[in-house]
Write a protein that holds these residues in place. Structure first.
Motif, short mmCIF file in Angstrom:
data_model
loop_
_atom_site.label_atom_id
_atom_site.label_comp_id
_atom_site.label_asym_id
_atom_site.label_seq_id
_atom_site.Cartn_x
_atom_site.Cartn_y
_atom_site.Cartn_z
N SER A 212 -3.63 -7.22 13.73
CA SER A 212 -4.01 -6.76 12.96
C SER A 212 -3.40 -5.64 11.85
O SER A 212 -4.14 -4.93 11.60
CB SER A 212 -4.62 -5.95 14.53
OG SER A 212 -4.10 -5.07 15.27
N GLY A 213 -2.13 -5.06 11.89
CA GLY A 213 -1.37 -4.94 11.04
C GLY A 213 -1.32 -4.90 9.60
O GLY A 213 0.08 -4.57 8.83
N GLN A 214 -1.36 -6.08 9.47
CA GLN A 214 -1.13 -7.53 7.73
C GLN A 214 -2.73 -6.84 7.01
O GLN A 214 -3.42 -8.02 8.59
CB GLN A 214 -0.59 -8.19 8.54
CG GLN A 214 0.21 -8.24 9.71
CD GLN A 214 1.62 -7.75 9.89
OE1 GLN A 214 2.23 -7.00 10.36
NE2 GLN A 214 1.74 -7.96 8.58
N CYS B 81 8.06 0.13 4.66
CA CYS B 81 7.76 0.86 3.43
C CYS B 81 8.34 2.64 4.34
O CYS B 81 7.90 3.99 3.69
CB CYS B 81 6.53 1.40 3.03
SG CYS B 81 4.71 1.17 3.74
N THR B 82 8.30 2.77 5.49
CA THR B 82 7.68 3.95 6.29
C THR B 82 9.37 3.82 7.13
O THR B 82 10.00 4.65 7.98
CB THR B 82 7.41 4.45 7.19
OG1 THR B 82 6.07 3.57 6.53
CG2 THR B 82 6.06 5.19 7.98
N CYS C 173 0.66 -1.29 0.24
CA CYS C 173 -0.21 -0.13 -0.21
C CYS C 173 0.79 1.62 -0.24
O CYS C 173 0.22 2.41 -0.22
CB CYS C 173 -1.15 -0.20 1.93
SG CYS C 173 0.36 0.31 3.11
N ASP C 174 2.38 1.04 0.38
CA ASP C 174 2.87 2.50 0.09
C ASP C 174 2.97 3.84 1.56
O ASP C 174 3.09 4.04 1.89
CB ASP C 174 3.29 3.04 -0.86
CG ASP C 174 4.46 3.47 -1.33
OD1 ASP C 174 5.54 3.02 -1.11
OD2 ASP C 174 4.26 3.28 -2.58
N THR C 175 1.73 2.92 2.61
CA THR C 175 1.51 3.87 3.67
C THR C 175 1.31 3.36 4.82
O THR C 175 0.41 4.00 6.45
CB THR C 175 -0.51 4.24 3.40
OG1 THR C 175 -1.00 3.56 3.80
CG2 THR C 175 -0.45 4.72 1.61
N SER C 176 1.89 2.44 5.45
CA SER C 176 2.00 1.83 6.44
C SER C 176 0.38 1.11 7.30
O SER C 176 0.45 0.59 8.33
CB SER C 176 2.78 3.15 7.71
OG SER C 176 3.50 4.08 6.66
N ASN C 177 -0.10 0.55 5.91
CA ASN C 177 -1.66 0.40 6.15
C ASN C 177 -1.64 -1.04 6.44
O ASN C 177 -1.70 -1.50 7.10
CB ASN C 177 -2.16 1.03 5.43
CG ASN C 177 -3.87 1.23 5.95
OD1 ASN C 177 -3.99 0.65 7.10
ND2 ASN C 177 -4.84 1.77 5.93
N THR D 168 6.31 -6.01 6.04
CA THR D 168 7.10 -5.69 7.49
C THR D 168 8.60 -7.30 7.58
O THR D 168 8.38 -8.10 6.80
CB THR D 168 6.21 -6.92 8.65
OG1 THR D 168 4.74 -5.85 8.15
CG2 THR D 168 6.43 -6.60 9.85
N LYS E 268 7.28 -1.98 9.82
CA LYS E 268 6.60 -1.21 7.89
C LYS E 268 7.92 -0.86 7.77
O LYS E 268 8.44 0.04 7.60
CB LYS E 268 5.56 -1.15 8.04
CG LYS E 268 4.36 -1.75 8.86
CD LYS E 268 2.96 -1.18 8.53
CE LYS E 268 1.86 -2.14 9.49
NZ LYS E 268 1.30 -1.73 9.49
#
Lengths: 287, 155
Positions: free
Chosen positions: B129-131, B59-60, B39-43, B48, B57
């Protein structure tokens, strides 16, 4: 692919070094710690700092949680996950556990920092409401030394804080008062999202009446993330359902929520009242 | 800027721009394409990796922030040709589906079991929950992680 614009990168090896770097690069430099607000904004080019000053190496100076001098001191570089897991902090103030469990997700919480949350100053950030409810003090260091600013005066507007370009937030200090309970209530659309609305409450009761009340609100356009009129209503009253409901109504009346993809303004105002009532009720139950 | 990052036990030195993200460093500079990029937004959490043992993450995180640090990617999970218990669990319980979120899920699952060898379903769901799984195959992912926990408890 989202890629930030170019910038200079410097690593600070002490707080004075970070401040010296801020002075060298000027107001277009930014401190980066967790980076979980700043880096996405840089990828979207909403932020284009000319220099990033990385303070991740300063955990020894800025990463501590401790009770000292009647206050809980939380270093600016404390990660969300560390605050959530700190029994020192969450036993004294369960509001931290409530809030941190619903801030982003566990992986983001591994990286994002308490100080970063405060300094980002997003109008929907959770921790400004928490620290405003707790009547915390922000300790800011600059070339001339340290200064203390109440968190209720820390946020000057959206994404705007009392930290000057050559200064660094180093610590949050929370007064520890016996007979205090605290809680945080948030409504979000899905796990890890920003709040639709959220409220924090801190209550101190002595001889059956409320002697101090703190109400923090976020994402609903509350000035300084708090609700002083509702707090005043509670002082001197017994901690009871009727007083909490009225405090919620007063708090909601002083919000200025905006309609957006998370909901219409009247729904958010309704949430402000209801979440304030629930947070006060839960805080009272924890005294 | 010259950086040295130890990835899966191997140090790698490269000259990189400060704006290079860790996910692209791993994929484009080191050809470790097991770390996915979503997603490129840490979402979404597919990117990971573990940085000094802690899932982040990628990407961040800037690659320069990993200079001098240790990164573990999904390629680093197996040991001496033997799959990790969480990898076996995903095979056994069909936790894979399209496989896009799998690397991040595996690293998060390994981290969870390192800290809590006997997590209940609620704890597993909280940990992941973050995946995001785009196949919405969470039931089998949760079962896979439970399988790994039980397997490790037995051995």
């Amino acid at each position: 692919m989202q890629v930030p614009a170019t910038f200079e990168y410097e690593r600070a090896d002490s707080v004075p070094h970070a401040i010296a770097l801020l002075e060298r690069y000027g107001p277009e430099a930014r401190i980066v710690a967790g980076g979980h607000s700043l880096i996405p904004m840089m990828k979207l080019r909403l932020a284009q700092p000319e220099a990033l000053i990385d303070i991740n190496g300063l955990a020894g100076e800025l990463g501590r949680i401790a009770v000292e001098g009647g206050e809980l001191a939380v270093g600016a570089l404390v990660r969300h996950a560390e605050l959530l897991e700190s029994e020192t902090a969450t036993d004294l103030f369960p509001i931290f556990r409530d809030a941190e469990r619903v801030i982003a997700d566990p992986i983001v919480r591994n990286r994002g920092t308490v100080g970063g949350s405060l300094c980002q100053g997003d109008p929907s950030e959770d921790l400004p409401a928490v620290f405003a409810a707790l009547r915390a003090t922000a300790v800011i260091q600059g070339p001339g030394g340290l200064r203390a600013v109440p968190v209720r005066e820390f946020h000057r507007g959206p994404y705007e804080t009392a930290v000057e370009p050559n200064e660094l937030l180093v610590q949050l200090r929370v007064p520890v008062t016996p007979g205090t309970g605290s809680a945080y209530e948030k409504v979000e659309r899905r796990a890890g999202d920003w709040p639709v609305a959220a409220a924090g409450a801190v209550l101190t009761v002595a001889d059956g009446v409320i002697t101090q009340a703190g109400i923090g609100l976020t994402a609903v356009g509350a000035e300084n993330f708090c609700a002083p009129e509702a707090e005043r209503h509670l002082i001197g009253r017994p901690p009871a359902a009727e007083a909490f409901a009225e405090a919620g109504r007063i708090a909601a009346g002083h919000c200025e929520p905006h309609a957006d993809q998370r909901g219409p303004a009247d729904y958010k105002r309704h949430l402000a009242a209801e979440l304030t009532r629930r947070a006060l009720t839960r805080a009272a139950g924890r005294i | 800027m010259r950086i040295t990052v130890t990835v899966n036990g191997q140090p790698h030195t490269r000259d990189v721009e400060p704006r290079l993200l860790l996910v692209h460093f791993l994929r484009d500079e080191l050809d470790l394409t097991g770390t996915h990029w979503g997603c490129d937004t840490s979402n979404c959490g597919v990117c990971t990796v573990r940085l000094d043992g802690v899932p982040v993450k990628s990407c961040t995180v800037l690659a320069v922030m990993a200079d001098g640090h240790e990164v573990t990617t999904v390629e680093g999970l197996e040991r001496d040709g033997e799959l990790d218990a969480v990898q076996k669990g995903f095979v056994e319980c069909h936790g894979l589906q399209c496989g896009f979120c799998t690397p991040g899920m595996l690293l998060t699952a390994r981290w969870l079991l390192d800290r809590d060898p006997d997590p209940d379903e609620g704890r597993i769901r909280e940990a992941i929950s973050g995946q995001l799984c785009r196949c919405t195959g969470y039931e089998n992912i949760v079962r896979s992680i439970r399988w790994a926990a039980e397997q490790e408890a037995r051995s």
